[in-house]
Scaffold this active site. Structure first.
Site, PDB file in Angstrom:
ATOM      1  CD  GLN A  50      37.064 100.713  44.599  1.00 10.44           C
ATOM      2  OE1 GLN A  50      38.026 101.200  46.222  1.00 10.44           O
ATOM      3  NE2 GLN A  50      36.839 101.337  44.093  1.00 10.44           N
ATOM      4  CG  ASP A  69      37.993  97.291  48.968  1.00  4.76           C
ATOM      5  OD1 ASP A  69      38.325  98.384  48.233  1.00  4.76           O
ATOM      6  OD2 ASP A  69      38.462  96.338  49.282  1.00  4.76           O
TER       7      ASP A  69
END
Length: 318
Positions: free
Chosen positions: A103, A256
């Site tokens: 991210q 994730d």
């Protein structure tokens, strides 16, 4: 029965899995390793070329698909119907692909869809000053991991790049763009930008304006993680070892942390999942249908800032 591909775009590698809808098992895996770009003369800098991710995605999927024919994945069985098949027959059963990814990383695209510079990663801390300023302005503390601080840093230090930018994406959404030619992002991944109204699951115009009046126009449409982003284009199909003209739908995916928690079975309120590595550690708890993540990331100067982000709890692929 149908096969589904999952991709994870990490900081140090990209991983691919193939899941069989008949056996409900992962029947093959592939991976491709790489490293962030470091610059000794620029303390705090950590970047990656977007081509590193797309090349690695293609390599990891090719490796996973080759494993279908070899039957050496460790996850398939005769009932799964993939071991011993000819490669082309197995590959033709792939119908969907979902992407998760590291991210916060900032990907800036120009008018023609080209990446204007290497992506600044979550662990890049050059924007520490900008993060402090944006946090003070909003009243909500911000750390350099958040994408908004990286965008403001670019405006100040690379004005020509900022002026040429028309779109902002994150690692997972960039790979989705490479796959389909479509731009979109889910609210879970977007929550790590510092530009999302988490409660409304909508872009925060005021937060974007604090960076620049043009910033809101750079942000892509928000989609649900399982919502269709588009279909894999011929170029990526060929690069990944899929068949020309094959119809493979791509979901919007997510960050994730949210996907990892879901994969670990965090599906009921109050459930907790935690994991750590040499790069970061995180704890995710599901509360009122949302995965709330407390993430401690080591930056390259050795500090351990804490960030809080919210991700939608839902499947990447059905």
């Amino acid at each position: 029965m149908a096969l589904h591909i999952g991709l994870d775009i990490g900081t140090q590698s990209t991983k691919a899995v193939v899941w069989d809808s008949r056996s409900h098992r992962v029947v093959s895996r592939g991976a491709c390793a790489y490293e962030p770009l470091r610059c000794a003369s620029r303390p705090g800098r950590a970047e990656q070329h977007v081509g590193t991710w797309t090349d690695a995605a293609a390599s990891a999927v090719r490796s996973a698909l080759a494993g279908l024919d070899r039957g050496d994945s460790g996850g398939g069985d005769a009932r799964g119907g993939v071991r011993g098949e000819l490669a082309a027959s197995a590959v033709s059963r792939v119908v969907s692909l979902g992407v998760s990814g590291q991210q916060h990383g900032m990907v800036l695209l120009g008018r023609s869809g080209e990446a204007l510079r290497p992506a600044k990663l979550w662990c890049d801390t050059e924007s520490a000053r900008e993060a402090d300023e944006l946090g003070a302005a909003s009243g909500v503390p911000m750390v350099p991991a958040f994408t908004a601080s990286k965008l403001l840093w670019t405006k100040r230090h690379e004005a020509d790049v900022f002026d040429a930018a028309t779109s902002l994406l994150l690692p997972a959404s960039y790979v989705g763009y490479w796959l389909t030619g479509e731009r979109g992002m889910d609210a879970g991944d977007a929550s790590g930008t510092g530009l999302l109204d988490v409660s409304a699951r909508a872009w925060d115009g005021a937060a974007a304006t604090r960076v620049d009046a043009r910033a809101r126009g750079m942000l892509p449409p928000l989609l649900a993680p399982s919502e269709r982003l588009g279909y894999v284009r011929d170029g990526p199909l060929q690069a990944m070892g899929l068949l020309h003209g094959q119809r493979v739908v791509v979901s919007a995916g997510s960050g994730d942390n949210a996907c990892a928690a879901l994969g670990a079975g965090v599906i009921r309120d109050g459930q907790v999942w935690g994991a750590g590595s040499g790069e970061s550690h995180r704890v995710v708890v599901l509360r009122e249908g949302r995965a709330v993540a407390c993430d401690g990331a080591r930056d390259v100067r050795g500090r351990s800032p804490m960030t809080v982000q919210t991700a939608i709890h839902t499947a990447v692929m059905r």
